[in-house]
Design an enzyme around this catalytic site. Structure first.
Site, short mmCIF file in Angstrom:
data_model
loop_
_atom_site.label_atom_id
_atom_site.label_comp_id
_atom_site.label_asym_id
_atom_site.label_seq_id
_atom_site.Cartn_x
_atom_site.Cartn_y
_atom_site.Cartn_z
N HIS A 283 115.28 47.08 111.24
CA HIS A 283 115.52 45.64 111.07
C HIS A 283 114.73 45.04 109.90
O HIS A 283 113.98 44.08 110.04
CB HIS A 283 115.27 44.84 112.36
N HIS B 1 112.29 49.97 127.57
CA HIS B 1 112.72 49.07 126.50
C HIS B 1 114.16 49.43 126.15
O HIS B 1 114.50 50.61 126.08
CB HIS B 1 111.78 49.27 125.30
N GLU C 173 115.92 48.59 123.29
CA GLU C 173 116.36 48.68 121.89
C GLU C 173 116.97 50.07 121.65
O GLU C 173 116.50 51.07 122.20
CB GLU C 173 115.19 48.40 120.93
N ASP D 184 116.87 52.42 119.59
CA ASP D 184 116.12 53.61 119.20
C ASP D 184 115.51 54.31 120.41
O ASP D 184 115.11 55.47 120.32
CB ASP D 184 115.04 53.31 118.14
N HIS E 295 107.73 44.27 121.84
CA HIS E 295 108.10 43.11 121.04
C HIS E 295 109.45 42.49 121.45
O HIS E 295 109.96 41.62 120.73
CB HIS E 295 108.16 43.52 119.55
N ASP F 261 106.91 50.78 122.40
CA ASP F 261 106.65 50.49 120.98
C ASP F 261 105.17 50.24 120.68
O ASP F 261 104.73 50.45 119.54
CB ASP F 261 107.45 49.25 120.54
N TYR G 159 102.97 49.16 110.81
CA TYR G 159 103.92 48.92 111.91
C TYR G 159 103.60 47.59 112.58
O TYR G 159 104.48 46.78 112.86
CB TYR G 159 103.77 50.08 112.90
N HIS H 134 106.85 55.91 119.33
CA HIS H 134 106.98 56.28 117.91
C HIS H 134 105.67 56.91 117.44
O HIS H 134 104.58 56.39 117.72
CB HIS H 134 107.22 55.05 117.01
FE1 FEO Z 1 111.69 47.99 119.78
FE2 FEO Z 1 111.14 51.17 118.76
O1 FEO Z 1 112.15 49.74 119.37
#
Ligand code: FEO
Length: 400
Positions: free
Chosen positions: A24, A79, A81, A83, A146, A165, A193, A226
């Site tokens: 994003h 989460h 999202e 990914d 987030h 995250d 990050y 991550h």
């Molecule tokens: Fe909020 Fe790594 O996705």
């Protein structure tokens, strides 16, 4: 990369995305990322998060590698999202879990993403505990860290926090733990990050860290979704870094973010930089023609003062600066001093426009400087003095 046992019967089964460059708008060139997810082999086999959809094949292989033909009983989705939840629908279809645990906001996001009809979803608000055999899992909502749906999963028996995250870094590596890589690189990528993704939610970070402290969780392994995982004393290091980032205390540093048409604004930027350096302030010049907005944001995050420069262009500012400022304002940096510089030919709106951005970001304003066409010795001297005035404001802020 094959699965890695991080504790007895707990496995990292993530995917390494060597080619990922953009989240994003956040881009860290050449670093890629990992989508970490985890498998706990207990009486109830539990999958924690999935990975991006394009790694579905890798995920299936990793699961088969650990489990053989054994089934997965529970999913925990921290989460939504894509990914992390990108393989969720495929995984539900293939593994037919008994339960899918997620936060209250996670359930809403899951419905909005997947429009499911008969998935066995069970909502687990903060403090909910489930037993999976020899182990328990406790859930803690980390709303707006987030996304609203974010939650953390804690296993007390193994002292592991699966943090999604939070504490992540976008870094594709063959190593899995923070103690196996260069610490300064790791810290830079974790900060990067934070500056580009987590920064607007800094008050939430402070509140969450306090809540975790009050819960007195015994943690010896932190597993983000991550990058590298943390073990032993590195867990406290990661928590301390997040506290430090969230506080956004000013440093003796300034960044001049500018674009230039015929080098007049650039000459002004260099004169302001000289004034700052003269007073002992560490300064960075970043021309938007040569720097990505994510790299600029890292310098903004670290700086006590942000000086914006643009010539007047079509009664406004140059488009690369408008792009940068839109990105910067959205990330809501706090505790900054701001100032502006710019050259103009006739209408001269640049400094007014830049000042408005500074005010909109609640920065403490130091008198801007604008120059008609090309700066002469006197106007460059004015810019040099502007740098010294910004340095004085930084010193006053550091003394607060
Ligand atoms: Fe909020 Fe790594 O996705």
């Amino acid at each position: 990369m094959k699965p890695l046992a991080i504790k007895d019967d707990i496995y990292w089964i993530g995917s390494v995305d060597w080619n990922r460059r953009n989240f994003h708008g956040y881009s860290k060139s050449h670093m890629g990322t990992t989508y970490n997810n985890y498998l706990i082999v207990d009486e109830k086999v539990t999958l924690i998060d999935t990975v991006a959809e394009e790694f579905w094949g890798t995920l299936k292989c990793n699961i088969a590698n650990v489990l053989g033909d054994r089934k997965i009983d529970y999913f925990v989705i921290n989460h939504l999202e894509p990914d992390h939840a990108g393989c969720l629908a495929l995984a539900v279809e293939k593994y037919q879990p008994e339960k899918i645990y997620t936060s209250p906001m996670g359930q809403k996001a899951m419905m909005a993403h997947f429009h499911y009809k008969d998935w066995p979803v069970e909502v687990v608000p903060t403090g909910t505990n489930i037993n999976i055999g020899k182990r328990n899992l406790t859930f803690v909502e980390t709303r707006m860290l987030h996304w609203p749906d974010a939650m953390l999963t804690y296993c007390p028996e193994d002292k592991i926090a699966f943090t999604n995250d939070a504490f992540g870094q976008n870094w594709a590596t063959s190593e899995r733990f923070a103690d196996e890589v260069d610490r300064s690189k790791l810290e830079e990528l974790m900060r990067n990050y934070y500056a580009n993704i987590v920064l607007p939610y800094s008050p939430v970070v402070i509140k969450t860290l306090k809540a975790l402290e009050e819960m007195n969780l015994d943690i010896d392994t932190v597993c983000p979704d991550h990058g590298l995982m943390f073990r032993g004393e590195d867990c406290a290091w990661a928590f301390k870094k997040y506290q430090e980032y969230a506080e956004q205390k000013p440093k003796n540093k300034a960044v001049i973010v500018y674009d230039t048409m015929w080098h007049s604004t650039e000459k002004m930027a260099k004169a302001v930089a000289s004034g700052l350096a003269e007073e002992g302030v560490s300064v960075r010049l970043m021309c938007m023609k040569n720097n990505h907005h994510s790299d600029v944001m890292l310098e903004v995050f670290d700086s006590a003062a942000v000086i914006l420069g643009s010539p007047t262009h079509n009664n406004g500012i140059l488009p690369l600066m408008a792009d940068m400022l839109t990105y910067m304002k959205g990330l809501r940096p706090q505790n900054k001093i701001g100032s502006a510089i710019g050259s103009f030919g006739w209408s001269g709106e640049c400094v007014k426009v830049l000042t408005q951005w500074i005010e909109d970001m609640n920065m403490e304003l130091v008198e801007p400087v604008k120059v008609k066409h090309v700066p002469d010795h006197d106007t460059l001297s004015q810019c040099f003095d502007q740098g010294k005035a910004i340095a004085a404001a930084i010193k006053a802020k550091l003394a607060e």
